[in-house]
Scaffold this motif. Structure first.
Motif, PDB file in Angstrom:
ATOM      1  N   ALA A  82       0.802  -1.140  -0.009  1.00 26.04           N
ATOM      2  CA  ALA A  82       0.113   0.010  -0.048  1.00 26.04           C
ATOM      3  C   ALA A  82       0.960   1.130   0.053  1.00 26.04           C
ATOM      4  O   ALA A  82       0.668   2.389  -0.793  1.00 26.04           O
ATOM      5  N   ARG A  83       1.878   1.112   0.762  1.00 24.95           N
ATOM      6  CA  ARG A  83       2.742   2.457   0.788  1.00 24.95           C
ATOM      7  C   ARG A  83       3.523   2.386  -0.527  1.00 24.95           C
ATOM      8  O   ARG A  83       3.598   3.760  -0.989  1.00 24.95           O
ATOM      9  N   GLN A  84       4.007   1.498  -1.139  1.00 28.77           N
ATOM     10  CA  GLN A  84       4.681   1.781  -2.478  1.00 28.77           C
ATOM     11  C   GLN A  84       3.495   2.205  -3.499  1.00 28.77           C
ATOM     12  O   GLN A  84       3.941   3.053  -4.526  1.00 28.77           O
ATOM     13  N   ALA A  85       2.164   1.830  -3.499  1.00 28.38           N
ATOM     14  CA  ALA A  85       1.171   2.211  -4.446  1.00 28.38           C
ATOM     15  C   ALA A  85       0.935   3.529  -4.244  1.00 28.38           C
ATOM     16  O   ALA A  85       0.729   4.495  -5.037  1.00 28.38           O
ATOM     17  N   LEU A  86       0.990   3.982  -3.044  1.00 32.46           N
ATOM     18  CA  LEU A  86       0.724   5.538  -2.646  1.00 32.46           C
ATOM     19  C   LEU A  86       2.007   6.248  -3.159  1.00 32.46           C
ATOM     20  O   LEU A  86       1.768   7.433  -3.651  1.00 32.46           O
ATOM     21  N   MET A  87       2.982   5.863  -3.060  1.00 34.33           N
ATOM     22  CA  MET A  87       4.114   6.598  -3.465  1.00 34.33           C
ATOM     23  C   MET A  87       4.224   7.050  -5.017  1.00 34.33           C
ATOM     24  O   MET A  87       4.461   7.704  -5.709  1.00 34.33           O
ATOM     25  N   ARG A  88       3.878   5.851  -5.671  1.00 27.97           N
ATOM     26  CA  ARG A  88       3.529   5.860  -7.377  1.00 27.97           C
ATOM     27  C   ARG A  88       2.288   6.823  -7.642  1.00 27.97           C
ATOM     28  O   ARG A  88       2.570   7.735  -8.474  1.00 27.97           O
TER      29      ARG A  88
END
Length: 180
Positions: A82-88
């Motif tokens: 979820a954190r990686q998707a938010l960063m993208r």
């Protein structure tokens, strides 16, 4: 001489060779031939019910200890995804801002990344192919303008396993994860 026990005298007189012949051809019953004594190991060739139950109890305890740890790891992996998707998504929003001069409004939301907003002259999208991504729990990401957090222009968050807003209302859940 053990093999000669229990045999008649007549057979004894015939000789050992004749007795061996009879044994090989089944003319003397097996009970007549001396067999090695049975050991305790041969008498207990299988497992008892108690032994099987003890093994099952030990396996059950091991599974009971390992399964929660594995589930915690799975939950931690979903949070990292979820954190990686938010960063993208935050990076895509930055590209939108470079083209348009501002982030999408609250009315436009993340849909402005897929379709040209009305009156958008510098739009070079779509910035995302396909549909808007969802968080690892299948909930849509929450885009808020203006930001509720100090020093930010927008909030891009997910409610975690509880979904947007979670049990504490919009933005009030402990499990909320936001883009940095």
């Amino acid at each position: 001489m053990r093999a000669l026990r229990g045999l008649s005298r007549e057979r004894h007189r015939r000789g050992v060779g004749f007795i061996i012949f009879e044994v090989l051809h089944g003319q003397i019953g097996r009970e007549m031939v001396a067999q090695p004594p049975r050991t305790r190991r041969h008498a207990r060739a299988g497992f008892t019910l108690l032994e099987i139950l003890v093994v099952l109890a030990i396996l059950g305890m091991l599974i009971g200890l390992v399964a929660p740890a594995a589930m915690r790891q799975l939950g931690g992996a979903k949070i990292a995804i979820a954190r990686q998707a938010l960063m993208r998504l935050a990076t895509v929003l930055d590209l939108y801002r470079l083209d348009m001069g501002a982030y999408p409004t609250a009315e436009q939301g993340l849909a402005a990344l897929l379709e040209r907003p009305a009156g958008a002259a510098g739009w070079n999208g779509p910035y995302i192919t396909g549909a808007l991504p969802a968080d690892p729990w299948g909930h849509p990401f929450e885009y808020r303008v203006p930001s509720r957090l100090a020093g930010r222009e927008y909030d891009l968050c997910t409610g975690g396993p509880g979904g947007p807003g979670g049990p504490g209302g919009p933005g009030g859940t402990v499990e909320e994860i936001c883009a940095p």
